[in-house]
Motif scaffolding. Sequence first.
Motif: not given
Length: 137
Positions: A3-8, A18-21, A23-28
């Motif tokens: 699996m993979n993900a990216k956090v910018k 951003t998930t490997g599939s 989908y995007e989500v804002m983390l705060d």
Amino acid sequence: MSMNAKVKWDGDVRFQGTTGSGYEVMLDGELQQGPRPMELILLGLGGCTSYDVVGILKKTRQDVVDCVAEIDAERADTVPSVFTKIHVKFVVTGRGLNEKKVERAVKLSAEQYCSASIMLEKGGVEISHSFEIVEVD
């Protein structure tokens, strides 16, 4: 399985995940413009175990119309503020649900299927489960 993900970083206290599939989500962390990372861990646990419970109940031909996982957690007072205890309460709604089958589904998810729950437990988190059945016509 990989699996993979990216956090910018956005330059403030927020991060765009951003998930490997795709989908995007804002983390705060502070501005309340998205969930905090530790909240996402609880959501991941709730989603993982709920998926198992509903799937198991459907395989046993239970007439499930809703399943809500209510999750309460405690964190350590010191840094790192890891989870120390998590309680997952399932509110399972349906028609003629068999209490033993619901109990078995919750137990199977906790002990054999839910990767998130098992991973957290192996990391030292005390996880408990309960359930309530709501009958509908």
